[in-house]
Enzyme design. Structure first.
Site, PDB file in Angstrom:
ATOM      1  N   GLU A 295       9.485  15.329  16.309  1.00  0.00           N
ATOM      2  CA  GLU A 295       9.853  15.299  14.900  1.00  0.00           C
ATOM      3  C   GLU A 295       8.949  16.276  14.146  1.00  0.00           C
ATOM      4  O   GLU A 295       7.727  16.127  14.150  1.00  0.00           O
ATOM      5  CB  GLU A 295       9.654  13.884  14.365  1.00  0.00           C
ATOM      6  CG  GLU A 295       9.988  13.753  12.907  1.00  0.00           C
ATOM      7  CD  GLU A 295       9.815  12.324  12.412  1.00  0.00           C
ATOM      8  OE1 GLU A 295       8.767  11.722  12.685  1.00  0.00           O
ATOM      9  OE2 GLU A 295      10.740  11.830  11.756  1.00  0.00           O
TER      10      GLU A 295
ATOM     11  N   CYS B 177      12.965  10.938   7.417  1.00  0.00           N
ATOM     12  CA  CYS B 177      12.923  10.368   8.764  1.00  0.00           C
ATOM     13  C   CYS B 177      14.256  10.521   9.475  1.00  0.00           C
ATOM     14  O   CYS B 177      14.295  10.688  10.679  1.00  0.00           O
ATOM     15  CB  CYS B 177      12.528   8.914   8.698  1.00  0.00           C
ATOM     16  SG  CYS B 177      13.479   8.028   7.472  1.00  0.00           S
TER      17      CYS B 177
ATOM     18  N   LYS C 225       0.844  -1.196   0.000  1.00  0.00           N
ATOM     19  CA  LYS C 225       0.000   0.000   0.000  1.00  0.00           C
ATOM     20  C   LYS C 225       0.876   1.241   0.000  1.00  0.00           C
ATOM     21  O   LYS C 225       1.587   1.516   0.953  1.00  0.00           O
ATOM     22  CB  LYS C 225      -0.869   0.050   1.255  1.00  0.00           C
ATOM     23  CG  LYS C 225      -1.859   1.204   1.197  1.00  0.00           C
ATOM     24  CD  LYS C 225      -2.479   1.496   2.551  1.00  0.00           C
ATOM     25  CE  LYS C 225      -1.856   2.697   3.211  1.00  0.00           C
ATOM     26  NZ  LYS C 225      -1.941   3.945   2.427  1.00  0.00           N
TER      27      LYS C 225
ATOM     28  N   GLU D 253      10.063   0.853  10.563  1.00  0.00           N
ATOM     29  CA  GLU D 253      11.023   1.944  10.366  1.00  0.00           C
ATOM     30  C   GLU D 253      10.260   3.216  10.671  1.00  0.00           C
ATOM     31  O   GLU D 253       9.374   3.605   9.920  1.00  0.00           O
ATOM     32  CB  GLU D 253      11.509   1.981   8.916  1.00  0.00           C
ATOM     33  CG  GLU D 253      12.123   0.680   8.431  1.00  0.00           C
ATOM     34  CD  GLU D 253      13.564   0.497   8.886  1.00  0.00           C
ATOM     35  OE1 GLU D 253      14.100   1.399   9.548  1.00  0.00           O
ATOM     36  OE2 GLU D 253      14.132  -0.564   8.582  1.00  0.00           O
TER      37      GLU D 253
END
Ligand code: NAD
Ligand code: MN
Length: 819
Positions: free
Chosen positions: A397, A300, A191, A266
Site C-alpha cells: 500500500e 485506505c 484519540k 479497519e
C-alpha cells in the site's frame, strides 16, 4: 489571471476559500487542552506538539500531548458516565445525536476549512464529501439509538470504548467511530491522529454546545506511543476500535489478546480497479481520478491497482495521461484544485521511496509535465505501467497518488489478479455488461465492491475488510454489533482457565444410566447390542479415525490417544493429530470451497438430512454421551435431541440469513450480502461432546464455510461418531474435517495457519489468549469465550444469529443505475 486570459485558455482562475475563520478559531482556542468530562484540561505532561499546515509546511498551532495519566482520568470519566449513559433511554440518546448532526451542519464551513488547513485535502472534498457524510452518520445513528430498544432488544452496550483513528479523513473517521458507539449506549475515549487533531477539538466544542452529559465523549490528542498504547492496554476499556495501518492493527491484536476486549480493525488495502473492454472509457477515466487521486490517494480503499483488459489498455492509458495533464494541484483552499498536499513530510518521503523502488524494479513511471508547488508537501499524480504483479509497488500500500496498472485477458484472470493481495478492502468493476459485473463481484475478496463507480460511502452501507484489511464493519446495521454484546453475557473480564480435570466425576457420575438396569449403557456400546447372544463374543475393535477430505484418515503421528470415562476406565482410542494432519485438513477444506457457491437450498437440505440421520441413531449417540460423561441417560437423550433441533434451526437459517438492499442517497442500490468467511477452524468446548460440536459446525456450514474441527479433547467420541452421519448425509467431501488430539496444541497450529480465515475457540482463558495472539499473523477473525462457559442447552446462548454473524462477512455491492 484576468477574464480575457481565462477565456483564451479555458483555465479556471483561482477561487480560494478564506482561511481567516479557521485561523481565527484556532487563535481563540490556544492553548488547546484535552477534552475530558466536558472540561478542557491541561495535559499532565505539560507538553504540546505542533500541528502543521501541510500545504505550507508551517505551524498552524500546538495541541496538547496527553500521556498515560490523562488516559487514566479520561477512562475513569467515561466509566462514570457509562453508569448513566448506558441506561439512558434510546430516545434521549437519539435527541443528543440529532443535535450533534444539526450542529455539524451549522458549523460545516468552519469544519471544512479547518480540515483542509490541517490535513491538506482540497476544500472541494472536505466541503462536499467529508463534512456532509459526518452529519449523515449522526443522523443515521440517531435513528439506531431510537430503535435500539425494539430492534436490538437482546443486546446491551459494551461499556467504555477506546477509539483510535488515522489522519486521512480525520472528522469522518471520528464520526464513523463515535456515532455507532453513542447510539448503542457506550461512552468513548477517542484519540485523533497526531497530525490532524483540530476538527476533533472543534467537535468537542460541539459536544459542549449541545450539553452532552460529561464524560460520554472524551478526546485526547497526542502521540501514539503515549496515548494510543495506554488506551489499548487500559484494563477498564471494554473495546478498542481502530482504523489505521495493518502493522499497528496487528500489534493491537497482540496486545489485547486474551484481555476480553472486543476489537474491530479497519486496516489497509491495495484495492483493484478492474476495467473490462466494454466499459465506457470516459467514465472510467473519471472513475480513476476519484479512485486514486481523491484525497491525494491517501485512502485506505483507494483503487490503487488498475487492472485493464489487454485489448483496450493502450487506449485507456493514453486517455488517462491526457486527463492527468489537466489535474490541478495546489492550495487546498482553492475551490478549483483537484489535488492538495500530502499530510506530512514523512508520508511524502515514504511515497517517494516506494516510487523510486518501482522504477528500480523495472516498471515505467509517468507523471504529468507540470510542476508541483515548491512550498509544502506535494506529490504529483503518478502512473506506472509495465508492472509485474509480484513487485513491491503492485503489492504494498503506497497511500499516495500513485497508480500501478496491469493487464488481463479473461474475466477469470481479472479475478485472480484482483485477489492476488493479502488485503481485501474494496474493488471497482467497470463494464457495460451488467451480467459480467454481477458475476465478478461475488468472486472478489473485498468488503465493498463498486460497480461502475468508486469510493462511494454512506452510513447505511457497511464498510470493512476481508483478510488483512481487518475485521468488523462500520456503517449499516452490521456496524452496530461492534458496539453491543448479548444481554445474557454478564461478565466483562475473562475468567481464569476453566479446568475440566480429566476423570473429574460428577456426584451422580457413577450412575450413567438410571432407567436401565445394572451396569450398562456404556457396556452395551462397547460390547455389542444388549439383545443377549452377541454379548458373549469379544467386541469387534472399533477405532475412530480422523475425518479428512471425506475419508477416514489415520493420524500421521502413528499414535493414538486413550479416552477415559469419568471413572477412569478406558473407553476408546482416537488418533493423536499433529501439524501434518492439520495441514491436510486445511487443504481438504480449501479444496471444498465450492460449498460456498452452492445454493442455500442445497445446504439446508443437507443439514436436514444430517438431523434425520442423527435421529435414527439417537439412542446410540445418547449412550455414547453417557459413556463419556457419566451423565444420566435422560440427560444425554436431551443433548441429542437439542442437537437435532439445532440442526433444524440452521437448516432453516441456511436460506434465510439474507442480506438487505440499502438505499443510500445515490441513484442506485447497495446489495449487502453476507458471505462465507472461507476456511474456518473450530475448537469445540469440552462440555457437551455432541451438542458443542453440532452447535458450532451447523451454523458455520449453513453459511457456506468449510471447516477443520477439533472436538472436545476429553470426550471426542461423539464427534468421531458423527462423521458416519456426515458421510451418509450427502455432505460433500472436505466441508467438515475432524482432527482429534490435544485440543490446545492443535488449536495453536490452526491459529498460526495462514490459510485459515477465521477461528472459533471455546476453551480455557489461556487458550483464548493464545488463539488471539497467533491470529495476528494473517489477521484471521477470531471468536473466543475467554474461558466463560456457555449454556449450550439454552437456545439464547447456544444458537441464533450471533453464530451466523460470526460465520459470515458482509460484502456491500454498490450498483448505481439510470441512463
Ligand atoms: P497508523 O496505523 O500509523 O496510525 C493510526 C492511528 O493509530 C493514529 O492515531 C496513531 O497515532 C495510532 N497508533 C499508531 N501506533 C499505535 C500503537 N502502537 N498503539 C495505539 N495506537 C497507535 O496509520 P496512519 O499512518 O495514521 O494512517 C494510514 C493507514 O491507515 C494506512 O495504512 C491506511 O490504509 C489505514 N487506513 C485504513 C482505513 C480503513 O477504514 N480501513 C481508513 C483510513 C486509513
Ligand atoms: Mn496538520
Amino acid at each position: 489571471m484576468n477574464v480575457m486570459e481565462i477565456f483564451e485558455t479555458m483555465e479556471y482562475g483561482p477561487a480560494p476559500e478564506a482561511a481567516a475563520p479557521g485561523l481565527a478559531w484556532i487563535k481563540e482556542h490556544e492553548p488547546f487542552g484535552l477534552y475530558i468530562n466536558n472540561q478542557w484540561v491541561k495535559p499532565a505532561s505539560g507538553q504540546y506538539i505542533e500541528s502543521i499546515n501541510p500545504a505550507t509546511g508551517k505551524q498552524l498551532t500546538k495541541v496538547a500531548a496527553a500521556n498515560g495519566a490523562d488516559v487514566d482520568v479520561a477512562v475513569a470519566a467515561a466509566r462514570t458516565a457509562y453508569e448513566t449513559w448506558g441506561k439512558t433511554p434510546g430516545h434521549v440518546r437519539a435527541r443528543y445525536m440529532y443535535a450533534i448532526a444539526r450542529h455539524i451542519q451549522k458549523h460545516s464551513r468552519l469544519l471544512a476549512v479547518l480540515e483542509s488547513l490541517d490535513n491538506g485535502k482540497p476544500i472541494r472534498e472536505t466541503r462536499d464529501i467529508d463534512i456532509p457524510l459526518v452529519a449523515r452518520h449522526f443522523y443515521y445513528y440517531a435513528g439506531w439509538a431510537q430503535l435500539m430498544e425494539s430492534q436490538l432488544r437482546d443486546y446491551q452496550p459494551v461499556g467504555v470504548v477506546g477509539q483510535i483513528i488515522p489522519w486521512n479523513f480525520p472528522l469522518l473517521m471520528l464520526a464513523w467511530k463515535i456515532a455507532p458507539a453513542l447510539a448503542m449506549g457506550n461512552t468513548v475515549v477517542l484519540k485523533p491522529a497526531r497530525y490532524t487533531s483540530l476538527t476533533a477539538l472543534k467537535f468537542a466544542e460541539i459536544m459542549q454546545e449541545i450539553d452532552l452529559p460529561p464524560g460520554v465523549v472524551n478526546i485526547l490528542t497526542g502521540e501514539a506511543s503515549q496515548v494510543g498504547e495506554a488506551l489499548v492496554r487500559h484494563p477498564d476499556v471494554n473495546k478498542i476500535a481502530f482504523t489505521g495501518s495493518t502493522d499497528v492493527g496487528r500489534s493491537i491484536r497482540r496486545t489485547t489478546a486474551g484481555s476480553g476486549k472486543k476489537l474491530s480493525l479497519e486496516l489497509g488495502g491495495k484495492s483493484p480497479f478492474i476495467v473490462f473492454d466494454d466499459a465506457d472509457l470516459d467514465s472510467v477515466v473519471e472513475g480513476v481520478v476519484d479512485a486514486i487521486w481523491f484525497n491525494q490517494g491517501q485512502v485506505c480503499c483507494a483503487g490503487s491497482r488498475l487492472l485493464v483488459q489487454e485489448n483496450i489498455a493502450n487506449r485507456l492509458i493514453e486517455k488517462l495521461r491526457v486527463r492527468m495533464e489537466h489535474l490541478r494541484i495546489g492550495n487546498p483552499l482553492d475551490k478549483a484544485v483537484d489535488i492538495g498536499a500530502i499530510v506530512s513530510p514523512g508520508q511524502l518521503k515514504e511515497i517517494q521511496r516506494l516510487v523510486n523502488q518501482g522504477v528500480e524494479e523495472g516498471a515505467v513511471m509517468w507523471q504529468p509535465s507540470w510542476a508541483c508547488p515548491i512550498e509544502g508537501y506535494f506529490f504529483p499524480p503518478t502512473l506506472f505501467t509495465n508492472v509485474s504483479p509480484a513487485t513491491t509497488i503492485a503489492q504494498v500500500e503506497i497511500f499516495g497518488p500513485v497508480l500501478v496498472s496491469m493487464t488481463f485477458r479473461t474475466p477469470a484472470e481479472a479475478v485472480e489478479l484482483a485477489n492476488n493481495t493479502r488485503y481485501g478492502l474494496a474493488a471497482s468493476v467497470w463494464s457495460d455488461n451488467i451480467n459480467l459485473a454481477l458475476d465478478v463481484a461475488p468472486k472478489l475478496k473485498a468488503g465493498s465492491v463498486w460497480i461502475n463507480c468508486t469510493n462511494l460511502f454512506d452510513a447505511s452501507s457497511g464498510f470493512g475488510g476481508y483478510r488483512e484489511s481487518g475485521f468488523g464493519r462500520e456503517g449499516g446495521k452490521e456496524g452496530l454489533y461492534e458496539y453491543v454484546r448479548p444481554k445474557w453475557e454478564t461478565q466483562e473480564t475473562p475468567l481464569e482457565a476453566l479446568h475440566i480435570a480429566k476423570n473429574s466425576t460428577s456426584s451422580n457420575g457413577s450412575e450413567p444410566n438410571e432407567d436401565e438396569d445394572g451396569e450398562t449403557a456404556f457396556q452395551d456400546l462397547a460390547f455389542g447390542s444388549s439383545n443377549g447372544h452377541l454379548a458373549t463374543l469379544p467386541a469387534i475393535d472399533r477405532t475412530p479415525k480422523m475425518f479428512i477430505g471425506g475419508k477416514q484418515a489415520r493420524p500421521d503421528s502413528g499414535y493414538s490417544r486413550d479416552i477415559y470415562d469419568p471413572q477412569g476406565h478406558m473407553i476408546g482410542q482416537v488418533g493423536e493429530g499433529n501439524r501434518k494432519d492439520i495441514r491436510n485438513a486445511v487443504e481438504a477444506a480449501h479444496a471444498a470451497s465450492g460449498w460456498a457457491v452452492g445454493t442455500t437450498h442445497n445446504r439446508a437440505q443437507i443439514l436436514y438430512y444430517i438431523a434425520e440421520n442423527l435421529s435414527i441413531r439417537e439412542d446410540e449417540f445418547a449412550r455414547r454421551i453417557v459413556q463419556q460423561t457419566g451423565r444420566p441417560y435422560a440427560d444425554a437423550v436431551s443433548e441429542v435431541q437439542v442437537s437435532i433441533s439445532r440442526l433444524f434451526s440452521y437448516a432453516a437459517w441456511a436460506d434465510k440469513f439474507e442480506g438487505v438492499v440499502h438505499r443510500p442517497p445515490i441513484r442506485g442500490a447497495v446489495l449487502a450480502m453476507p458471505e462465507a468467511i472461507g476456511v474456518m477452524a473450530i475448537a469445540c468446548p469440552e462440555e457437551y461432546p455432541l451438542l458443542g460440536f453440532i452447535s458450532l459446525v451447523a451454523p458455520a456450514i449453513a453459511m457456506g464455510n468449510t471447516l477443520v474441527v477439533v472436538p472436545s479433547q476429553q470426550s471426542p467420541l461423539s464427534a468421531t461418531d458423527c462423521y458416519q452421519v456426515l458421510e451418509t448425509s450427502d455432505l460433500p467431501n472436505g466441508v467438515v474435517n475432524v482432527v482429534t488430539g490435544a485440543s490446545d496444541t492443535l488449536s495453536q497450529v490452526l491459529a498460526d495457519h495462514d490459510d485459515v480465515d477465521a477461528m472459533w475457540y471455546f476453551g480455557s482463558a489461556e487458550g483464548c489468549k493464545n488463539v488471539e495472539l497467533a491470529s495476528a499473523g494473517n489477521m484471521k477473525r477470531t471468536w473466543v469465550n475467554y474461558g466463560h462457559p456457555r449454556n449450550w442447552l439454552d437456545p439464547v446462548q447456544g444458537e441464533g444469529e450471533e453464530f451466523l454473524r460470526e460465520s459470515t462477512q458482509v460484502k456491500n455491492i454498490w450498483i448505481p443505475y439510470g441512463e
